[in-house]
Design an enzyme around this catalytic site. Structure first.
Site, PDB file in Angstrom:
ATOM      1  N   ASP A 130      62.417  -6.150  -2.677  1.00 46.65           N
ATOM      2  CA  ASP A 130      62.964  -7.085  -1.691  1.00 46.65           C
ATOM      3  C   ASP A 130      63.234  -8.464  -2.255  1.00 46.65           C
ATOM      4  OD1 ASP A 130      60.429  -8.999  -0.349  1.00 46.65           O
ATOM      5  OD2 ASP A 130      59.988  -7.428  -1.789  1.00 46.65           O
TER       6      ASP A 130
ATOM      7  N   ASP B  32      58.349  -1.681  -4.701  1.00 45.56           N
ATOM      8  CA  ASP B  32      57.569  -2.914  -4.657  1.00 45.56           C
ATOM      9  C   ASP B  32      56.582  -2.778  -3.495  1.00 45.56           C
ATOM     10  OD1 ASP B  32      56.902  -5.757  -4.993  1.00 45.56           O
ATOM     11  OD2 ASP B  32      58.049  -6.047  -3.162  1.00 45.56           O
TER      12      ASP B  32
ATOM     13  N   LYS C 142      51.973 -14.214  -9.775  1.00 46.59           N
ATOM     14  CA  LYS C 142      51.700 -15.392  -8.942  1.00 46.59           C
ATOM     15  C   LYS C 142      51.476 -16.658  -9.760  1.00 46.59           C
ATOM     16  CE  LYS C 142      52.397 -12.645  -5.702  1.00 46.59           C
ATOM     17  NZ  LYS C 142      53.832 -12.505  -5.380  1.00 46.59           N
TER      18      LYS C 142
END
Length: 250
Positions: A193, A19, A60
């Site tokens: 993460d 990522d 997003k």
């Protein structure tokens, strides 16, 4: 299934897919979190940073959609604007998010300490380096250009627009393998993460590894970690570890 091998055989790893924000750049995943916080504040919607971070890792626009679907947010929106949030609100919020993010993105695109050296070490061992992200192609042009100045550039960058679907779907991981010419999936490690990173890797049939310190899930900057009570920090770290393992992290 990743992890199974003949006891007389050495496990073969051919590639690592990382990522970006919170994993290889932007310690604490601060840039998107701050941009989300700003747009909802501008719309006078009360939402905590923890709630904002709970959907991190998605594209997003999907992230904003998930926030708008929260009862707390939907009720606030209805009380203030006398109607439920709709598609036009989603589009307006996303445009505001992009504006805010692009204003700070380069600042938060420097590789996390040790990343460039780690990736060079992996490449020297013959591994290929891919990447997936919740950012768009245009956002990644900024991030990758900046990270490249400090020595970090993966062999491949895939965004959700290329495959018509972001995390937790495995499509970005699969596109990495096509571009990197690597198979089977059990010889690949996916690193991220967020919970959606972990699930993305699991859904792709890869080894799935979670980054704890510097992660969105921990949600602390380097300075905050340095000044955090050590006993409390250990508890937070263990909580994030459990969340990753419960999501399928190896």
């Amino acid at each position: 299934m990743p992890g199974k091998k003949d006891k007389n055989m050495r496990l073969q790893i051919n590639a690592v897919i990382f990522d970006w924000s919170g994993t290889t750049v932007d310690y604490g995943c601060m840039a998107p979190a701050l941009a989300f916080e700003r747009i909802f504040k501008d719309y006078e919607i009360d939402i905590s940073m923890k709630e904002i971070r709970s959907f991190m890792g998605l594209s997003k626009k999907d992230h904003i959609k998930k926030i708008l679907e929260m009862d707390k947010v939907s009720k606030q929106w209805e009380n203030k604007y006398k109607r439920k949030p709709d598609v036009s609100d989603l589009e307006s919020l996303y445009r505001a998010f992009e504006h805010n993010l692009f204003s700070i993105l380069a600042k938060y695109s420097k590789p996390i300490e040790g990343v460039a050296e780690l990736v060079k070490n992996l490449k020297d061992k013959g591994l290929k380096i891919g990447s997936t992200t919740g950012y768009t192609k245009e956002m990644m042009q900024v991030v990758s250009e900046e990270s490249g100045k400090y020595g970090y550039m993966p062999d491949c960058i895939v965004t959700h627009e290329e495959v018509n679907g972001g995390r937790p779907y495995p499509w970005m991981c699969y596109m990495n393998l096509i571009k990197l010419k690597v198979f089977p999936t059990k010889t690949v490690i996916k690193v991220g993460d967020t919970v959606s990173d972990i699930v993305e890797g699991v859904n792709a049939g890869m080894w799935s590894v979670g980054i704890v310190k510097g992660s969105n899930e921990l949600g602390l900057s380097e300075d905050e970690i340095k000044n955090y009570d050590k006993k409390d920090l250990v508890l937070l770290i263990e909580e994030v570890k459990r969340k990753f393992v419960n999501s399928g992290a190896h």
